[in-house]
Design an enzyme around this catalytic site. Sequence first.
Site, mmCIF file in Angstrom:
data_model
loop_
_atom_site.group_PDB
_atom_site.id
_atom_site.type_symbol
_atom_site.label_atom_id
_atom_site.label_comp_id
_atom_site.label_asym_id
_atom_site.label_seq_id
_atom_site.Cartn_x
_atom_site.Cartn_y
_atom_site.Cartn_z
ATOM 1 N N LYS A 33 0.853 -1.148 0.056
ATOM 2 C CA LYS A 33 0.109 0.024 0.058
ATOM 3 C C LYS A 33 0.860 1.013 0.019
ATOM 4 O O LYS A 33 2.127 1.209 0.204
ATOM 5 C CB LYS A 33 -0.802 0.034 1.224
ATOM 6 C CG LYS A 33 -0.353 -0.060 2.490
ATOM 7 C CD LYS A 33 -1.137 -0.387 3.661
ATOM 8 C CE LYS A 33 -0.180 -0.342 5.057
ATOM 9 N NZ LYS A 33 -1.168 -0.799 6.267
ATOM 10 N N ARG A 129 -10.761 -0.020 14.474
ATOM 11 C CA ARG A 129 -10.675 0.615 13.273
ATOM 12 C C ARG A 129 -11.552 0.009 12.113
ATOM 13 O O ARG A 129 -12.719 0.266 12.187
ATOM 14 C CB ARG A 129 -9.068 0.770 13.285
ATOM 15 C CG ARG A 129 -8.524 1.865 12.286
ATOM 16 C CD ARG A 129 -7.240 1.789 12.300
ATOM 17 N NE ARG A 129 -6.705 0.310 11.414
ATOM 18 C CZ ARG A 129 -5.378 0.429 10.911
ATOM 19 N NH1 ARG A 129 -4.516 1.210 10.891
ATOM 20 N NH2 ARG A 129 -5.078 -0.711 10.176
ATOM 21 N N TYR A 251 15.608 30.492 7.909
ATOM 22 C CA TYR A 251 14.410 30.970 8.139
ATOM 23 C C TYR A 251 14.359 31.145 9.865
ATOM 24 O O TYR A 251 14.784 30.286 10.616
ATOM 25 C CB TYR A 251 13.310 30.261 8.003
ATOM 26 C CG TYR A 251 12.757 30.450 6.651
ATOM 27 C CD1 TYR A 251 12.634 31.617 6.000
ATOM 28 C CD2 TYR A 251 12.639 29.307 5.909
ATOM 29 C CE1 TYR A 251 12.082 31.837 4.780
ATOM 30 C CE2 TYR A 251 12.323 29.470 4.375
ATOM 31 C CZ TYR A 251 11.961 30.530 3.879
ATOM 32 O OH TYR A 251 11.732 30.949 2.623
ATOM 33 N N MET A 299 11.491 24.493 2.325
ATOM 34 C CA MET A 299 10.684 23.681 1.671
ATOM 35 C C MET A 299 11.376 22.965 0.617
ATOM 36 O O MET A 299 11.416 21.617 0.460
ATOM 37 C CB MET A 299 9.872 24.581 0.620
ATOM 38 C CG MET A 299 8.746 23.907 -0.175
ATOM 39 S SD MET A 299 7.928 24.979 -1.241
ATOM 40 C CE MET A 299 6.967 25.784 0.122
HETATM 41 C C1 LIG Z 1 -0.293 -1.723 6.988
HETATM 42 C C2 LIG Z 1 -0.699 -2.912 7.372
HETATM 43 C C3 LIG Z 1 -0.037 -4.242 7.432
HETATM 44 C C4 LIG Z 1 1.446 -4.061 7.529
HETATM 45 O O1 LIG Z 1 1.687 -3.528 8.712
HETATM 46 P P1 LIG Z 1 3.416 -3.405 8.703
HETATM 47 O O2 LIG Z 1 3.471 -3.026 10.531
HETATM 48 O O3 LIG Z 1 3.967 -2.377 7.887
HETATM 49 O O4 LIG Z 1 4.148 -4.831 8.544
HETATM 50 C C5 LIG Z 1 -0.812 -5.435 7.653
HETATM 51 N N1 LIG Z 1 -2.004 -5.354 7.770
HETATM 52 C C6 LIG Z 1 -2.973 -4.384 7.514
HETATM 53 C C7 LIG Z 1 -4.136 -4.558 8.067
HETATM 54 C C8 LIG Z 1 -2.178 -3.063 7.611
HETATM 55 O O5 LIG Z 1 -3.168 -2.097 7.538
#
Ligand SMILES: *Cc1c(COP(=O)(O)O)cnc(C)c1O
Length: 356
Positions: A33, A129, A251, A299
């Site tokens: 992701k 969540r 800055y 920046m």
């Molecule tokens: C991001 C995520 C993972 C991977 O987690 P890591 O800590 O990066 O290994 C696995 N399962 C879900 C549901 C996630 O959101």
Amino acid sequence: MQAVLTVDLDAVAANWRLLRDRAAPGRVAGVVKADAYGLGAAAVGRALVAAGCRDFFVAHLAEGMALRAAIGPGPSIAVLNGFAPGRDEDAGLLPVLNGLGDVAAWAAAAAVAGRQLPVLLHVDTGMARLGLPPAELEALAADPTRLTGLALQAVMTHLACADAPEHPLNAEQSARFAAIRARLPAAPASFANSSGLFLGPGFASDLARPGCALYGINPTPGRPNPMRQAVTLAAPVLQVREVPAGTPVGYGAGWAAPRPSRIATVAAGYADGYLRSLSGRAVGMVRGRPAPLVGRVSMDLITFDVTDLPALQPGEMVQLIGPGNTPDEVAERAGTIGYEILTGLGGRYRRDYRAA
Ligand SMILES: *Cc1c(COP(=O)(O)O)cnc(C)c1O
């Protein structure tokens, strides 16, 4: 002159194999992701397929489509945030069903299609969540016909505290997950993220979901990092100047040279994901030696005190992430986690991929 982000795909592949060996006989997916945590999902996806990975997780539908185009039709790609039936335009993506509403929508789609639709079911065991909350689980267990038409590829849950092995929630989630699975139709289990793979046998499952460890982040904070580093970021020196003692730099005039100093201005800044909270707290590595970042991160520019280093020329590269300032170390200095450092990496770098 441009900053260069080097991604070592060989290291990513080696990290996946290390996790695969840890998880055996369970399978190990690749979580790619957020553009493979900033490293580039297409290149990382192809490297993982070449290493033997057959299961992938992304967060968004669009990420899944792009990954499918990059890695071809074979491997499975599950979309953690879910998506509505009929939206994957034949990319063959797997939805993660995160609530009873998702279950109902996909069961209805299966009835219309007149065939079983493959899905993953996410159950919440202690994060509040995504995933079916306890009341929805009760409803589902009481009426499993709600799953009619759905081919469960996996039942998954996610650990809230896997990077803190002593946290009591880990064992609680493990126990809840086992109890929930016993009340649902039989299906493979998907449990551990990166850190979860180091928690012990109670966290083994049919399909682990590591992300960060593939990219070199330490899945065992406070202990030696078993993973290989996969990312190097280097940015060029634009100018070097000698300043008298008392000269303010950057800055807000937030730092002034305490002695006659040599200041190197480097072409990277917070727009490149080099966080402003690193102001006065980071080091750049020049020919293997540390130079302190002085003044505020702007920046597009940052300034280093290179007084104690051999003379530098414009064009020389200063390493901002790599040996001596790993993503975890940079994160510590910025008051965040390595995940945020990697996913924040900007789009203005030239990207060099070292082949797997
Ligand atoms: C991001 C995520 C993972 C991977 O987690 P890591 O800590 O990066 O290994 C696995 N399962 C879900 C549901 C996630 O959101």
